[in-house]
Motif scaffolding. Structure first.
Motif, PDB file in Angstrom:
ATOM      1  N   VAL A   1      55.802  29.412 -25.779  1.00 30.54           N
ATOM      2  CA  VAL A   1      56.240  28.501 -24.715  1.00 30.54           C
ATOM      3  C   VAL A   1      56.731  29.289 -23.502  1.00 30.54           C
ATOM      4  O   VAL A   1      56.435  28.931 -22.353  1.00 30.54           O
ATOM      5  CB  VAL A   1      57.340  27.553 -25.229  1.00 30.54           C
ATOM      6  N   ASN A   2      57.469  30.388 -23.730  1.00 27.36           N
ATOM      7  CA  ASN A   2      57.963  31.197 -22.614  1.00 27.36           C
ATOM      8  C   ASN A   2      56.815  31.728 -21.769  1.00 27.36           C
ATOM      9  O   ASN A   2      56.868  31.693 -20.531  1.00 27.36           O
ATOM     10  CB  ASN A   2      58.808  32.365 -23.114  1.00 27.36           C
ATOM     11  N   PHE A   3      55.764  32.229 -22.424  1.00 34.56           N
ATOM     12  CA  PHE A   3      54.642  32.771 -21.662  1.00 34.56           C
ATOM     13  C   PHE A   3      53.885  31.659 -20.952  1.00 34.56           C
ATOM     14  O   PHE A   3      53.529  31.791 -19.772  1.00 34.56           O
ATOM     15  CB  PHE A   3      53.700  33.552 -22.580  1.00 34.56           C
ATOM     16  N   ILE A   4      53.642  30.559 -21.652  1.00 31.69           N
ATOM     17  CA  ILE A   4      52.921  29.436 -21.038  1.00 31.69           C
ATOM     18  C   ILE A   4      53.708  28.887 -19.847  1.00 31.69           C
ATOM     19  O   ILE A   4      53.133  28.562 -18.793  1.00 31.69           O
ATOM     20  CB  ILE A   4      52.656  28.332 -22.072  1.00 31.69           C
TER      21      ILE A   4
ATOM     22  N   VAL B   1      49.670  37.561 -16.948  1.00 36.36           N
ATOM     23  CA  VAL B   1      49.236  38.714 -17.738  1.00 36.36           C
ATOM     24  C   VAL B   1      49.646  40.019 -17.062  1.00 36.36           C
ATOM     25  O   VAL B   1      50.153  40.947 -17.711  1.00 36.36           O
ATOM     26  CB  VAL B   1      47.709  38.679 -17.952  1.00 36.36           C
ATOM     27  N   SER B   2      49.449  40.098 -15.736  1.00 41.90           N
ATOM     28  CA  SER B   2      49.793  41.336 -15.021  1.00 41.90           C
ATOM     29  C   SER B   2      51.298  41.576 -15.022  1.00 41.90           C
ATOM     30  O   SER B   2      51.751  42.723 -15.110  1.00 41.90           O
ATOM     31  CB  SER B   2      49.264  41.291 -13.582  1.00 41.90           C
ATOM     32  N   THR B   3      52.090  40.502 -14.939  1.00 44.71           N
ATOM     33  CA  THR B   3      53.549  40.650 -14.980  1.00 44.71           C
ATOM     34  C   THR B   3      53.996  41.146 -16.349  1.00 44.71           C
ATOM     35  O   THR B   3      54.856  42.029 -16.450  1.00 44.71           O
ATOM     36  CB  THR B   3      54.241  39.314 -14.665  1.00 44.71           C
ATOM     37  N   LEU B   4      53.418  40.591 -17.404  1.00 47.78           N
ATOM     38  CA  LEU B   4      53.747  41.031 -18.761  1.00 47.78           C
ATOM     39  C   LEU B   4      53.333  42.489 -18.964  1.00 47.78           C
ATOM     40  O   LEU B   4      54.105  43.296 -19.517  1.00 47.78           O
ATOM     41  CB  LEU B   4      53.038  40.144 -19.786  1.00 47.78           C
TER      42      LEU B   4
ATOM     43  N   PHE C   1      59.500  35.181 -14.046  1.00 44.83           N
ATOM     44  CA  PHE C   1      59.646  36.584 -14.439  1.00 44.83           C
ATOM     45  C   PHE C   1      60.599  36.730 -15.625  1.00 44.83           C
ATOM     46  O   PHE C   1      60.314  37.442 -16.596  1.00 44.83           O
ATOM     47  CB  PHE C   1      60.148  37.405 -13.258  1.00 44.83           C
ATOM     48  N   ILE C   2      61.731  36.023 -15.585  1.00 44.68           N
ATOM     49  CA  ILE C   2      62.687  36.085 -16.696  1.00 44.68           C
ATOM     50  C   ILE C   2      62.068  35.497 -17.957  1.00 44.68           C
ATOM     51  O   ILE C   2      62.317  35.973 -19.073  1.00 44.68           O
ATOM     52  CB  ILE C   2      63.995  35.356 -16.333  1.00 44.68           C
TER      53      ILE C   2
END
Length: 451
Positions: free
Chosen positions: A113-116, A334-337, A383-384
């Motif tokens: 859920v956090n990523f989505i 994806v790039s931020t991760l 971002f968080i």
């Protein structure tokens, strides 16, 4: 409103949204698989809760300790450390009675859920606002190194063009700084010659020595007068805000970094400044250069749009239709991760000194802007959310990743770890998290007291 109060409100609003949605990621699949959820809490209710209400079999509430939140799933060893219930015979509605694949989905729900959520926010930002950036190749005369000591450590000078980091071309100037922090090598062009340079392994430690000087790169700006203080020795010389100084004592220049060298040359002298003034052309203004090589004016005052009009840089904006914003948002997530994983790799390498920059709640709160800005708020929240997803999936007992690790072990070997083992692992993980929490917030306190 006070900027600290604004940051605090944004921090708690963002944190509350992320915690509730993260816990929903566990709660929803648990309910789908008919697993009893005993508690659903925003923040921790140590000893008492600020609010609680039981609806059906679940108690919903708000705790007083804002270190996170939790769902208490029956038949699971979690942060509540309620081991008494585990001594009884398993019930069909308990977590431990469910097939391993269902338990795995329940445990992966929070980070998923956090990523989505982050991707959805990035999609919304791309669709609503697009993405404005400064193309790196528009800085035709290279970058300005505003902190010479840091530039010398890195091996770059004013006028250099930073072409690539780790072979990845720099297209957006705004991303140069982050890429240098994450990277190992850089490709620069100096006076027409292209060269490869290694980024010092302890470069991050150099940046952290004085965080006020961390942003050591900027476009090369012209000498634009942004303000004339009342106590300036040249207050009545005839200079005006937005004048562009283009020559000192007849020596012409293009950028402010070049002007600084001339100011050193003529310090303590009376000279003429050549300025360009809108509607009046070139003017000669007599001024006194101080012994500290200053004119006594503030620099700046022009927006990026005005600098673009003067040919200093170029602004480009990527706009997206709704359907185009979906892959753009996914790519941003994806790039931020990926970027954050590179930063964490640096932190886990003691030689980089990056661990000195690990921050706690104050550092996270500092990510938010001083005024209320919805795009900035949502961008920071996304971002968080990425950070929470990554940190929670680490294979540390007491985190989701720890439970996932044990479940994968069970699925591969067919052997389930004993409840006693899980209990001890949970305790060890809890103490590790407390140690990390103390270290991170201790870093914040140290910076506040001594820097």
């Amino acid at each position: 409103m006070d900027p600290i109060l604004i940051k605090t409100i944004q921090f708690f609003l963002s944190l509350s949204i992320l915690i509730v949605l993260h816990e929903l990621g566990h709660y929803i699949p648990a309910k789908i698989f008919k697993t009893k959820v005993e508690k659903f809490y925003l923040f921790f209710d140590v000893k008492f809760a600020l609010f609680k209400k039981k609806v059906g079999e679940t108690e919903y509430g708000i705790g007083w300790l804002p270190l996170g939140g939790y769902v208490k799933i029956a038949g699971m060893i979690d942060e509540s450390m309620d081991t008494e219930a585990m001594k009884e015979e398993p019930k069909e509605w308990e977590f431990r009675s469910k097939p391993a694949w269902q338990r795995l989905i329940i445990m992966l729900g929070g980070v998923t859920v956090n990523f989505i959520l982050a991707v959805i926010i990035y999609i919304g930002l791309a669709y609503a606002y697009g993405e404005q950036y400064i193309p790196a190749d528009s800085l035709k005369d290279g970058v300005a190194v505003t902190e010479k000591a840091i530039g010398d450590k890195l091996g770059i000078q004013t006028g250099d063009k930073i072409l690539a980091v780790d072979g990845d071309p720099i297209e957006d100037f705004n991303k140069t700084y982050l890429k240098l922090v994450e990277g190992n090598t850089m490709t620069i062009e100096r006076n027409g010659q292209v060269m490869e340079k290694e980024i010092p392994v302890d470069f991050i430690a150099t940046l952290l020595e004085d965080e006020d000087r961390m942003r050591f790169l900027s476009p090369r700006y012209p000498f634009i007068i942004g303000s004339i203080p009342e106590d300036s020795g040249n207050k009545d010389a005839g200079l005006e805000v937005k004048d562009e100084v283009v020559a000192i004592a007849g020596d012409a220049f293009t950028y402010f970094d070049e002007a600084k060298e001339l100011l050193e040359k003529y310090k303590g002298q009376d000279v003429d400044l050549t300025v360009l003034r809108e509607g009046q052309g070139r003017l000669q203004i007599p001024v006194s250069i101080s012994d500290s090589a200053t004119v006594g004016v503030g620099i700046g005052g022009l927006s990026f749009e005005e600098l673009e009009e003067r040919g200093v840089l170029r602004l480009e904006t990527n706009t997206y239709t709704f359907w185009e914003s979906i892959p753009a948002g996914l790519d941003k997530g994806v790039s931020t991760l990926t970027s954050y994983m590179k930063q964490m790799k640096k932190i886990f390498n003691p030689d980089t000194g990056a661990y000195k920059g690990v921050g706690g709640f104050a550092a996270i709160g500092g990510l938010f802007p001083n005024d209320w800005n919805w795009p900035a708020f949502w961008g920071t929240t996304a971002f968080i959310s990425i950070i929470l997803a990554f940190m929670n999936i680490l294979p540390i007992p007491a985190l989701d990743g720890g439970h996932v690790t044990f479940l994968l072990y069970e699925m591969v070997t067919g052997r389930k770890p004993s409840d006693k083992f899980l209990e001890y692992a949970q305790m060890i993980g809890f103490f590790l998290l407390i140690a990390l929490l103390l270290f991170a917030n201790g870093n914040d306190l140290y910076k506040w007291l001594f820097k």
